[in-house]
Scaffold this active site. Structure first.
Site, short mmCIF file in Angstrom:
data_model
loop_
_atom_site.label_atom_id
_atom_site.label_comp_id
_atom_site.label_asym_id
_atom_site.label_seq_id
_atom_site.Cartn_x
_atom_site.Cartn_y
_atom_site.Cartn_z
N SER A 1 -59.82 41.55 -41.23
CA SER A 1 -59.94 40.02 -41.70
C SER A 1 -61.01 39.69 -42.39
O SER A 1 -62.12 39.75 -41.85
CB SER A 1 -59.56 39.22 -40.14
OG SER A 1 -59.70 37.79 -40.54
N LYS B 1 -56.57 41.45 -44.63
CA LYS B 1 -56.10 39.92 -44.55
C LYS B 1 -57.07 39.19 -45.05
O LYS B 1 -58.34 39.25 -44.88
CB LYS B 1 -56.15 39.61 -42.83
CG LYS B 1 -55.84 38.29 -42.42
CD LYS B 1 -55.44 38.21 -41.00
CE LYS B 1 -56.28 37.39 -40.31
NZ LYS B 1 -55.84 37.32 -38.45
N LYS C 1 -58.52 35.23 -45.30
CA LYS C 1 -58.78 33.79 -44.88
C LYS C 1 -58.47 32.83 -45.99
O LYS C 1 -59.36 32.89 -47.28
CB LYS C 1 -59.94 33.39 -44.03
CG LYS C 1 -59.96 34.27 -42.67
CD LYS C 1 -58.96 33.77 -41.77
CE LYS C 1 -59.19 34.32 -40.43
NZ LYS C 1 -58.25 33.98 -39.49
N ASP D 1 -54.16 34.36 -43.74
CA ASP D 1 -54.08 33.43 -42.61
C ASP D 1 -54.66 32.26 -43.07
O ASP D 1 -56.14 31.99 -43.31
CB ASP D 1 -55.13 34.38 -41.42
CG ASP D 1 -55.05 33.75 -40.26
OD1 ASP D 1 -54.15 32.58 -40.08
OD2 ASP D 1 -55.65 34.39 -39.25
N GLU E 1 -49.86 34.14 -42.23
CA GLU E 1 -50.35 33.92 -40.90
C GLU E 1 -50.50 32.45 -40.56
O GLU E 1 -51.29 31.70 -41.29
CB GLU E 1 -51.25 34.79 -40.29
CG GLU E 1 -51.62 34.56 -38.81
CD GLU E 1 -52.83 35.59 -38.59
OE1 GLU E 1 -52.81 36.56 -39.32
OE2 GLU E 1 -53.28 35.57 -37.64
N ASP F 1 -49.44 32.86 -35.02
CA ASP F 1 -50.67 33.17 -34.28
C ASP F 1 -50.94 32.06 -33.11
O ASP F 1 -50.33 31.94 -32.14
CB ASP F 1 -51.93 33.51 -35.09
CG ASP F 1 -53.47 33.52 -34.40
OD1 ASP F 1 -53.15 33.49 -33.06
OD2 ASP F 1 -54.29 34.07 -35.21
N LYS G 1 -52.58 37.92 -29.34
CA LYS G 1 -54.13 37.95 -28.61
C LYS G 1 -53.80 37.60 -27.42
O LYS G 1 -53.19 36.45 -26.99
CB LYS G 1 -54.92 36.86 -29.58
CG LYS G 1 -55.01 37.22 -30.85
CD LYS G 1 -55.88 35.83 -31.56
CE LYS G 1 -55.89 36.01 -33.06
NZ LYS G 1 -56.33 34.65 -33.69
N GLY H 1 -57.59 39.63 -33.30
CA GLY H 1 -58.79 39.60 -32.92
C GLY H 1 -59.52 38.26 -32.81
O GLY H 1 -59.15 37.28 -33.57
O1 OSB Z 1 -57.01 33.49 -36.71
O2 OSB Z 1 -56.95 35.55 -36.47
C1 OSB Z 1 -57.63 34.60 -36.75
C2 OSB Z 1 -61.30 35.01 -35.85
C3 OSB Z 1 -61.76 33.71 -35.25
C4 OSB Z 1 -60.56 32.93 -34.93
C5 OSB Z 1 -59.29 33.09 -35.60
C6 OSB Z 1 -59.05 34.38 -35.96
C7 OSB Z 1 -59.96 35.33 -36.58
C8 OSB Z 1 -59.91 36.34 -37.11
C9 OSB Z 1 -60.71 37.58 -36.81
O3 OSB Z 1 -59.05 36.66 -38.06
C10 OSB Z 1 -60.23 38.96 -36.73
C11 OSB Z 1 -61.20 39.83 -36.01
O4 OSB Z 1 -61.56 39.76 -35.03
O5 OSB Z 1 -61.77 40.48 -37.00
MG MG Z 2 -54.82 33.94 -37.03
#
Ligand code: OSB
Ligand code: MG
Length: 382
Positions: free
Chosen positions: A148, A174, A176, A202, A227, A252, A276, A304
């Site tokens: 991510s 992925k 952001k 995401d 996402e 999510d 999660k 994660g």
């Molecule tokens: O939306 O998946 C998410 C990290 C912090 C808060 C939300 C998210 C995330 C990640 C991190 O996408 C994924 C990782 O732990 O590598």
């Molecule tokens: Mg997410």
């Protein structure tokens, strides 16, 4: 005593719970649509059985309420005041029964509940001397790993990171996104990595339904999924948006229990679920969502929350279940930390993380290092 007879006698028999707050600096800041983190402030949990066995858990709440309403402060309060006393008083013999105990007449606070519940799963697996993955019903010897990537200052900077991630073998990238940092960024990445790399985005709820036409531009980037484009409670609006998009929506934040997953399917709000355990109140709830999605033909993957090696161990075990058919956000330790708090650290080879064969989460906690990093400590006796 024979292992087999010991296993049949396993009872959790909790005697005390300890909360430890540690500070762990990230190698690089991580930015999502609603905020950025530089250092993680993490609450670690140990649950001890009367014979001295210890199980570890990690609370996934952040310092600020931007991903969810829970924070590192609110969860500490919820754990010490409500979750821990209740779990210590209950005569629970198996970790899978904790969820019902902490849900009865007790709303929300799912990350606080999950941290304690997940520590109990590790404890039970260690008492039975089996890997947590096996206790959960896992079947995969290794799991496919995605990365991510946080929001970057420019499309080129993001494309360079994506290319580097492909080079080290990640099976899915992925990105952001948020309004203003989306279409041209994704386009730059797709151009750089080519058509064959599995890409997703995401938004962490940054868009509204009026952005449907804007988001539909992503369809031509051939993404695996988008996402959480809309807010967590917007199941109806997500279903309207899904009808406007070819790209599958993955939920999510919207999914906090198996009933939410059922509603997603009923309404057509999405076609994939990010699981999660910390977000859904623990591993029993994660298993229920996994099983429902398996029975309904909905693929899931393991999300994660920038966990330390402890929470990562729970994620790896969970991701070994059969319906975790898409790569998870389960990067190796070195992606996040100069040095992790578990031995051995989590490693990735050609995009795969090996599911450990050792008992519990399968790695040992570096307790000396945890002690050094600890800024707050509290033990609650039965
Ligand atoms: O939306 O998946 C998410 C990290 C912090 C808060 C939300 C998210 C995330 C990640 C991190 O996408 C994924 C990782 O732990 O590598
Ligand atoms: Mg997410």
């Amino acid at each position: 005593m024979l292992l087999s007879s010991r296993a049949s006698l396993v009872v959790l028999d909790l005697s005390r719970v300890t909360l430890r707050r540690i500070r762990l600096p990230l190698k690089a800041p991580f930015e999502i649509s609603s905020g950025r983190v530089n250092d993680r402030s993490i609450t670690l949990v140990t649950v001890e059985s009367s014979d001295g066995a210890v199980g570890w858990g990690e609370c996934v709440a952040g310092e600020t309420p931007n991903y969810s309403s829970e924070t590192v402060h609110s969860t500490w309060h919820a754990m010490r005041e409500w979750v821990v006393p209740r779990v210590l008083r209950a005569d629970v013999t198996r970790a899978r029964d904790i969820h019902a105990v902490v849900q009865r007449d007790f709303r929300g606070n799912l990350m606080a509940k999950a941290a304690i519940e997940m520590a109990c799963w590790d404890l039970e697996a260690r008492l039975r001397d089996i890997p947590l993955a096996r206790l959960l019903g896992g079947v995969r010897p290794e799991i496919e790993t995605g990365i991510s990537l946080g929001i970057q200052p420019s499309p080129d900077a993001l494309a360079a990171q994506a290319a580097a991630a492909v080079d080290v073998g990640y099976r899915r990238i992925k990105l952001k996104i948020k309004p203003g940092t989306d279409i041209d960024y994704v386009e730059a990445v797709r151009e750089t990595v080519g058509p064959d790399v599995a890409l997703s985005v995401d938004a962490n709820g940054a868009y509204c339904l009026d952005d449907a036409a804007h988001l539909a531009q992503l369809d031509r980037m051939h993404l695996l999924m988008i996402e959480q484009p809309l807010a967590a409670g917007d199941l109806v609006r997500h279903s309207r948006l899904q009808r406007e998009l070819d790209t599958p929506i993955c939920l999510d934040e919207s999914i906090t229990c198996v009933e939410d997953a059922e509603d997603m399917v009923t309404l057509g709000s999405g076609r994939i679920v990010n699981i999660k355990a910390g977000r859904v109140g623990g591993l029993a709830s994660a298993l229920a969502i996994h099983d429902f999605c398996r029975d309904t033909g909905v693929p899931v993957w393991c999300g994660g929350m920038l966990e330390s090696g402890i929470g990562r161990g729970h994620n790896v075990a969970l991701a070994s279940l059969p319906n975790f058919s898409l790569p998870g956000d389960v990067s190796p330790s070195a992606r996040y930390w100069e040095r992790d708090i578990v031995i051995p650290e989590w490693e990735m080879n050609r995009g795969l993380v090996t599911v450990p064969n050792a008992a519990g989460i399968g790695v040992e906690v570096d307790v000396d290092r945890v002690d050094t990093l600890t800024t707050q400590l509290e033990t609650i006796e039965r």
